[in-house]
Motif scaffolding. Structure first.
Motif, mmCIF file in Angstrom:
data_model
loop_
_atom_site.group_PDB
_atom_site.id
_atom_site.type_symbol
_atom_site.label_atom_id
_atom_site.label_comp_id
_atom_site.label_asym_id
_atom_site.label_seq_id
_atom_site.Cartn_x
_atom_site.Cartn_y
_atom_site.Cartn_z
ATOM 1 N N VAL A 25 -2.884 -5.138 10.351
ATOM 2 C CA VAL A 25 -4.071 -5.865 10.109
ATOM 3 C C VAL A 25 -3.883 -6.306 8.550
ATOM 4 C CG1 VAL A 25 -5.508 -4.829 11.633
ATOM 5 C CG2 VAL A 25 -5.377 -3.781 9.545
ATOM 6 N N THR A 26 -4.867 -7.392 7.910
ATOM 7 C CA THR A 26 -4.726 -7.212 6.520
ATOM 8 C C THR A 26 -6.147 -6.874 5.929
ATOM 9 O OG1 THR A 26 -5.811 -9.657 6.746
ATOM 10 C CG2 THR A 26 -3.353 -9.404 7.026
ATOM 11 N N LEU A 47 -0.812 -2.089 6.986
ATOM 12 C CA LEU A 47 -1.643 -2.877 6.302
ATOM 13 C C LEU A 47 -0.735 -4.086 5.811
ATOM 14 C CD1 LEU A 47 -4.224 -3.544 4.987
ATOM 15 C CD2 LEU A 47 -3.704 -2.024 3.098
ATOM 16 N N ASP A 48 -0.905 -5.456 6.330
ATOM 17 C CA ASP A 48 0.115 -6.541 6.224
ATOM 18 C C ASP A 48 -0.344 -7.225 4.824
ATOM 19 O OD1 ASP A 48 1.902 -8.239 7.003
ATOM 20 O OD2 ASP A 48 0.906 -8.985 8.732
ATOM 21 N N THR A 76 1.906 2.510 7.474
ATOM 22 C CA THR A 76 2.778 1.570 6.631
ATOM 23 C C THR A 76 2.185 0.460 5.669
ATOM 24 O OG1 THR A 76 4.380 1.595 8.340
ATOM 25 C CG2 THR A 76 4.717 -0.324 6.872
ATOM 26 N N ILE A 77 2.515 0.408 4.706
ATOM 27 C CA ILE A 77 1.958 -0.825 3.697
ATOM 28 C C ILE A 77 3.137 -1.777 3.889
ATOM 29 C CG2 ILE A 77 1.259 -1.430 1.377
ATOM 30 C CD1 ILE A 77 0.484 1.306 0.852
ATOM 31 N N LYS A 78 2.697 -2.995 4.126
ATOM 32 C CA LYS A 78 3.571 -4.025 4.005
ATOM 33 C C LYS A 78 3.543 -4.947 2.745
ATOM 34 C CE LYS A 78 5.115 -5.704 7.923
ATOM 35 N NZ LYS A 78 5.566 -6.492 9.269
ATOM 36 N N VAL A 79 4.611 -4.787 1.846
ATOM 37 C CA VAL A 79 4.833 -5.405 0.472
ATOM 38 C C VAL A 79 4.826 -7.099 0.795
ATOM 39 C CG1 VAL A 79 5.664 -5.572 -1.656
ATOM 40 C CG2 VAL A 79 5.356 -3.413 -0.337
ATOM 41 N N ASP A 80 3.710 -7.863 0.340
ATOM 42 C CA ASP A 80 3.937 -9.041 0.619
ATOM 43 C C ASP A 80 5.280 -9.787 -0.049
ATOM 44 O OD1 ASP A 80 2.336 -11.455 2.021
ATOM 45 O OD2 ASP A 80 2.871 -12.448 -0.036
ATOM 46 N N ARG A 81 5.701 -10.835 0.770
ATOM 47 C CA ARG A 81 7.003 -11.689 0.363
ATOM 48 C C ARG A 81 6.795 -11.882 -0.908
ATOM 49 N NH1 ARG A 81 9.027 -16.982 1.250
ATOM 50 N NH2 ARG A 81 6.903 -17.802 2.035
ATOM 51 N N THR A 82 5.795 -12.605 -1.359
ATOM 52 C CA THR A 82 5.556 -13.039 -2.780
ATOM 53 C C THR A 82 6.154 -12.097 -3.720
ATOM 54 O OG1 THR A 82 3.275 -12.434 -2.786
ATOM 55 C CG2 THR A 82 3.949 -14.643 -2.436
#
Ligand code: C2E
Ligand code: MG
Ligand code: MG
Ligand code: MG
Length: 284
Positions: free
Chosen positions: A148-149, A176-177, A196-202
């Motif tokens: 989810v975001t 957390l996306d 999990t925390i997904k660190v954004d590509r930016t």
């Protein structure tokens, strides 16, 4: 709508506006029939353990090949599906299909990550949908991670949270996306026990370009996740240089074109047996 904003009658006849509205209307019409016409498939992108580079999960990513419009990117049709609430039935299909393919296509220690939109979580029967997908596929709930975001906290946060807590009670985990984009608030991390925390590509891109801010932010997120007993996944790692950098910063998992593009379930399963074969050969 142009009229509602008081922009004057003539705005409705601006060719660009008209074309966009017409295109959108046609796309929406096609989207309404995409499920029954069997136009959706899921592709799966490997998520690897940073240290061992073993595949630990596949993220399910929706693909739409429309009879009228050809291949339409998720960046275009997902927002449309959300606006029209078509994401609810489509999301149910995604959940069923992802659980089924995960149970059939790869080994039991490999999870599946499924993206879920806020509109789905606000449906009263979201958890029941997950229960059904798990029982039909016989997938171990521990193998399902729901992504989810932060946008789920924007409205009716308590309903969304309750739905996710019900899924956690089943044994599923929550990621957390796109962390760090949008309306981030660290307070959100207290509201739910994300795994999990997904660190954004930016941020990954920024760090690759030696942006001190991006590097500092990734380091801070990794440290914070560790103390909250959460793992981190770096999104959008495209080459070995970026992978090495992420490894150095201590992210738990990596995802990106460098380790594999989203692929059909058969290829995911083949990739996995190939890896096993290689490992067997290395040991021999
Ligand atoms: P996301 O969940 O953040 O998924 C990651 C996106 O980054 C995917 O785009 C993936 O193809 C892309 N990606 C992965 N590695 C790399 C890389 O190394 N470089 C670059 N440039 N891109 C990379 P995709 O498949 O176009 O999906 C876009 C978004 O659409 C997803 O972002 C997600 O928010 C949404 N989405 C996709 N499938 C679903 C679904 O089944 N349900 C819902 N609700 N949303 C979905
Ligand atoms: Mg995702
Ligand atoms: Mg993401
Ligand atoms: Mg993203």
């Amino acid at each position: 709508r142009a009229k509602d904003r008081g922009g004057g009658m003539h705005r409705e006849y601006e060719p660009a506006l008209h074309a966009n509205a017409e295109e959108r209307r046609q796309l929406e019409h096609a989207l309404r029939h995409a499920l029954e016409n069997d136009e959706f498939t899921l592709h799966y992108q490997p998520v690897v353990d940073t240290r061992s580079e073993d595949v630990v999960s596949f993220e399910a990513l929706l693909r739409w090949n429309s009879a009228q419009h050809g291949f339409v990117s998720p960046g275009k049709f997902i927002p449309l599906a959300e606006d029209t609430r078509l994401i609810v039935p489509i999301g149910t299909w995604v959940m069923q299909e992802a659980c089924r393919e995960a149970a059939q296509s790869w080994p039991e220690h490999v999870k599946v990550n499924v993206n879920v939109s806020p509109e789905q979580l606000l449906e009263p029967d979201f958890a029941a949908t997950v229960v059904r997908a798990l029982s039909h596929s016989a997938l171990d709930p521990k193998r399902l991670e729901i992504e989810v975001t932060e946008s789920i906290f924007m409205r009716d946060a308590s309903i969304a949270r309750q739905a996710l807590e019900q899924c956690m009670a089943l044994g599923c985990s929550i990621a957390l996306d796109d962390f760090g984009t949008g309306y981030s608030s660290l307070g959100y991390l207290r509201k739910l026990k994300f795994s999990t925390i997904k660190v954004d590509r930016t941020f990954v891109q920024g760090a690759a370009q030696h942006s001190p801010e991006s590097i500092a932010i990734i380091r801070a997120v990794v440290a914070m996740a560790e103390s909250l007993d959460m793992t981190t996944t770096a999104e959008g790692v495209e080459n070995e240089e970026e992978a090495a950098m992420i490894r150095g910063m201590g992210c738990t998992k990596i995802q990106g074109f460098h380790f594999g593009r989203p692929m059909p379930a058969e290829d995911a399963s083949a990739l996995f047996s190939r890896r096993l074969e290689n490992q067997r050969r290395e040991r021999a």
